[in-house]
Write a protein that holds these residues in place. Sequence first.
Motif, PDB file in Angstrom:
ATOM      1  N   MET A 150       6.712  36.601 -51.199  1.00 51.21           N
ATOM      2  CA  MET A 150       6.425  35.307 -50.597  1.00 51.21           C
ATOM      3  C   MET A 150       6.297  35.449 -49.088  1.00 51.21           C
ATOM      4  SD  MET A 150       6.411  33.242 -53.218  1.00 51.21           S
ATOM      5  CE  MET A 150       6.721  31.552 -52.742  1.00 51.21           C
ATOM      6  N   ALA A 151       5.225  34.904 -48.558  1.00 48.71           N
ATOM      7  CA  ALA A 151       5.090  34.752 -47.110  1.00 48.71           C
ATOM      8  C   ALA A 151       5.699  33.393 -46.780  1.00 48.71           C
ATOM      9  CB  ALA A 151       3.627  34.803 -46.697  1.00 48.71           C
ATOM     10  N   LEU A 152       6.876  33.387 -46.165  1.00 50.15           N
ATOM     11  CA  LEU A 152       7.606  32.146 -45.937  1.00 50.15           C
ATOM     12  C   LEU A 152       6.808  31.201 -45.053  1.00 50.15           C
ATOM     13  CD1 LEU A 152      11.230  33.492 -45.366  1.00 50.15           C
ATOM     14  CD2 LEU A 152      10.135  32.813 -47.514  1.00 50.15           C
ATOM     15  N   LEU A 209       0.433  38.558 -51.683  1.00 50.47           N
ATOM     16  CA  LEU A 209       1.488  37.633 -51.297  1.00 50.47           C
ATOM     17  C   LEU A 209       1.056  36.186 -51.547  1.00 50.47           C
ATOM     18  CD1 LEU A 209       2.694  39.041 -47.849  1.00 50.47           C
ATOM     19  CD2 LEU A 209       4.054  38.935 -49.945  1.00 50.47           C
ATOM     20  N   LEU A 210       2.010  35.349 -51.840  1.00 54.43           N
ATOM     21  CA  LEU A 210       1.776  33.910 -51.906  1.00 54.43           C
ATOM     22  C   LEU A 210       2.530  33.248 -50.762  1.00 54.43           C
ATOM     23  CD1 LEU A 210       2.066  32.698 -55.622  1.00 54.43           C
ATOM     24  CD2 LEU A 210       0.208  32.190 -54.033  1.00 54.43           C
ATOM     25  N   THR A 211       1.895  32.291 -50.115  1.00 52.49           N
ATOM     26  CA  THR A 211       2.604  31.534 -49.088  1.00 52.49           C
ATOM     27  C   THR A 211       3.493  30.495 -49.768  1.00 52.49           C
ATOM     28  OG1 THR A 211       1.043  31.839 -47.284  1.00 52.49           O
ATOM     29  CG2 THR A 211       2.308  29.809 -47.268  1.00 52.49           C
ATOM     30  N   GLY A 212       4.737  30.470 -49.384  1.00 50.90           N
ATOM     31  CA  GLY A 212       5.685  29.538 -49.982  1.00 50.90           C
ATOM     32  C   GLY A 212       7.100  30.007 -49.747  1.00 50.90           C
ATOM     33  N   ALA A 213       8.036  29.334 -50.367  1.00 49.55           N
ATOM     34  CA  ALA A 213       9.434  29.688 -50.162  1.00 49.55           C
ATOM     35  C   ALA A 213      10.316  28.844 -51.068  1.00 49.55           C
ATOM     36  CB  ALA A 213       9.845  29.441 -48.703  1.00 49.55           C
ATOM     37  N   PRO A 214      11.526  29.314 -51.294  1.00 52.90           N
ATOM     38  CA  PRO A 214      12.498  28.425 -51.920  1.00 52.90           C
ATOM     39  C   PRO A 214      12.972  27.399 -50.896  1.00 52.90           C
ATOM     40  CG  PRO A 214      13.539  30.493 -51.321  1.00 52.90           C
ATOM     41  CD  PRO A 214      12.079  30.648 -51.024  1.00 52.90           C
ATOM     42  N   ASP A 215      13.352  26.249 -51.367  1.00 54.37           N
ATOM     43  CA  ASP A 215      13.998  25.241 -50.525  1.00 54.37           C
ATOM     44  C   ASP A 215      15.414  25.054 -51.042  1.00 54.37           C
ATOM     45  OD1 ASP A 215      11.802  24.704 -48.931  1.00 54.37           O
ATOM     46  OD2 ASP A 215      11.055  23.133 -50.242  1.00 54.37           O
ATOM     47  N   GLY A 216      16.365  24.912 -50.137  1.00 55.61           N
ATOM     48  CA  GLY A 216      17.733  24.826 -50.622  1.00 55.61           C
ATOM     49  C   GLY A 216      18.699  24.176 -49.665  1.00 55.61           C
ATOM     50  N   PHE A 217      19.963  24.477 -49.884  1.00 54.82           N
ATOM     51  CA  PHE A 217      21.026  23.817 -49.143  1.00 54.82           C
ATOM     52  C   PHE A 217      22.024  24.818 -48.576  1.00 54.82           C
ATOM     53  CE2 PHE A 217      19.499  20.585 -52.078  1.00 54.82           C
ATOM     54  CZ  PHE A 217      19.368  19.493 -51.245  1.00 54.82           C
ATOM     55  N   MET A 218      22.633  24.407 -47.474  1.00 56.13           N
ATOM     56  CA  MET A 218      23.675  25.193 -46.833  1.00 56.13           C
ATOM     57  C   MET A 218      24.906  24.304 -46.652  1.00 56.13           C
ATOM     58  SD  MET A 218      21.262  27.076 -43.966  1.00 56.13           S
ATOM     59  CE  MET A 218      22.175  28.603 -43.796  1.00 56.13           C
ATOM     60  N   ILE A 219      26.042  24.939 -46.461  1.00 58.30           N
ATOM     61  CA  ILE A 219      27.297  24.233 -46.209  1.00 58.30           C
ATOM     62  C   ILE A 219      27.694  24.479 -44.764  1.00 58.30           C
ATOM     63  CG2 ILE A 219      29.753  24.109 -46.805  1.00 58.30           C
ATOM     64  CD1 ILE A 219      28.972  24.970 -49.644  1.00 58.30           C
ATOM     65  N   TYR A 220      28.099  23.429 -44.098  1.00 53.24           N
ATOM     66  CA  TYR A 220      28.479  23.537 -42.685  1.00 53.24           C
ATOM     67  C   TYR A 220      29.613  24.544 -42.524  1.00 53.24           C
ATOM     68  CZ  TYR A 220      30.047  22.005 -38.024  1.00 53.24           C
ATOM     69  OH  TYR A 220      30.402  21.949 -36.692  1.00 53.24           O
ATOM     70  N   VAL A 246      17.297  33.651 -53.609  1.00 51.12           N
ATOM     71  CA  VAL A 246      18.448  33.608 -52.692  1.00 51.12           C
ATOM     72  C   VAL A 246      18.184  34.497 -51.478  1.00 51.12           C
ATOM     73  CG1 VAL A 246      20.918  34.152 -52.470  1.00 51.12           C
ATOM     74  CG2 VAL A 246      20.059  33.101 -54.573  1.00 51.12           C
ATOM     75  N   GLU A 247      17.356  35.521 -51.646  1.00 48.98           N
ATOM     76  CA  GLU A 247      17.141  36.519 -50.590  1.00 48.98           C
ATOM     77  C   GLU A 247      16.796  35.906 -49.231  1.00 48.98           C
ATOM     78  OE1 GLU A 247      17.560  39.898 -50.551  1.00 48.98           O
ATOM     79  OE2 GLU A 247      18.556  39.554 -52.466  1.00 48.98           O
ATOM     80  N   PRO A 248      15.901  34.911 -49.148  1.00 53.29           N
ATOM     81  CA  PRO A 248      15.559  34.366 -47.830  1.00 53.29           C
ATOM     82  C   PRO A 248      16.700  33.608 -47.151  1.00 53.29           C
ATOM     83  CG  PRO A 248      13.829  33.899 -49.419  1.00 53.29           C
ATOM     84  CD  PRO A 248      15.005  34.371 -50.194  1.00 53.29           C
ATOM     85  N   TYR A 249      17.825  33.436 -47.844  1.00 53.09           N
ATOM     86  CA  TYR A 249      18.988  32.780 -47.240  1.00 53.09           C
ATOM     87  C   TYR A 249      20.066  33.793 -46.852  1.00 53.09           C
ATOM     88  CZ  TYR A 249      17.152  28.193 -48.469  1.00 53.09           C
ATOM     89  OH  TYR A 249      16.371  27.061 -48.551  1.00 53.09           O
ATOM     90  N   LYS A 250      19.699  35.065 -46.838  1.00 51.03           N
ATOM     91  CA  LYS A 250      20.643  36.111 -46.465  1.00 51.03           C
ATOM     92  C   LYS A 250      20.489  36.504 -45.006  1.00 51.03           C
ATOM     93  CE  LYS A 250      21.507  38.641 -50.788  1.00 51.03           C
ATOM     94  NZ  LYS A 250      21.361  39.961 -51.451  1.00 51.03           N
TER      95      LYS A 250
END
Length: 428
Positions: free
Chosen positions: A378-380, A306-317, A129-133
């Motif tokens: 993670m390196a986004l 570090l690993l290159t990558g990231a979570p993928d997710g969703f946002m609400i308008y 969740v951190e990269p969506y903060k």
Amino acid sequence: MKKSFWMLVSLVLVLSMLLTACGTKGASDEVTLKFFHKWPEPEQLEYYNYVIAEFQKTHPNIKVEMEAASDEAYKDKIRILMSSGEVPDIYFSWAGEFSWKFARAGQALDITDALMNSDWKDKIVLSAVEPYKVDGKIYGVPMRINAKFMVYNKDIFAQNNLTPPTTWDEFLAVSKTLQDAGVTPIGFGNEFPWASAHYVGDFNAKLVEGSVLKADYLLTAEPDKLFTDPGYVEALNRFKMLGDLGYFNDGANGISHSNARSSFMAGKVGMFYCELEEFVTINEEFQNFGFFQLPGGTGGAGDQKLLTGAPDGFMIYGKTEHPAEAIEFLKFLTSPEMGKEYVKSLGIPSAAVGAVTADNALPSVVEGLNAINSASGMALWMDTDMNIKIVEVYLPGMQALLNGTKTPEQVMQEVHDIAVTVQAELKQ
């Protein structure tokens, strides 16, 4: 008597109006949510249609209308929708700057309370969740966890007495051995240069000190310092070296990533840099593969683990007319129950707690997820972790490196110049 009669009539009329109003309200409670994501492939659509059908069994008043577009088309369309104000209630977003700009612009809903003050927080891998903060507030929820690994053909490696490399020098030596044996070392498709950004982004994270990298990517460094660290040039030098030495297949800039993957599955190349979620696709045609983390180099100022990558997710308008319903659907979509089905159906690691098990995932996927959990961080994805105007200069520059039309120094000068311009624009 007359007074009592008319009072009774009035009461009946009031009750009738209230009942009518309640009936109208019940009808208006039926809402439609627009849901937009980046997976138009048939098997992906089948999964999301399943989720929607399951959700509507317990939420018959909420209709979910889905639309999907592939990566590049999605990036273009979501930007158009944002500028027009016709934003879907729930939409996909890569983590990092790609999502942060939506949050800063008020185009993403703050879901901190909904997530953290309920059992939802216990059902999601919170580190994802951190990269969506942004400023401590949560604006997105991860759907899946992904990272980049170098897969290799075990048969070819065995035939040439090779073992997975752990350093940059070993990686170059393995590539040279394969080349000398008549095997193309690395399958690479750079038709869309996000593929090169995954190499260069990984090198950047390992060659540039973390605080410097962050200040450059977020444009908080002093203007004259932006993207001037020598590690950036070295990162491009390494990428260019793989092309100059012939370790990539010929014509990489004209080949798609999926075509390069097909070459690996057909046994035509020794290695292929791909995402964990691609393991299932590879396994369908070729099972005897292993994987390793792309090695860092000696003397790099960054984090070699570090690993290159990231979570993928969703946002609400942020301006959705149905925030409660959108949150309800997003919570259902990212639940452990749907996560287990996601892994079972598609083989992709879910960000839901306990969703990936030895019973529903390939051993290589479980092993890859363990590697992600063991990494220092993670390196986004580089192409979604910085301002789009910089990306539009940086990525074509990587293609130019492979073509031999630009030097690393020229590319980084152009990146520095556009970064200074964008930083000044943002301060206005």
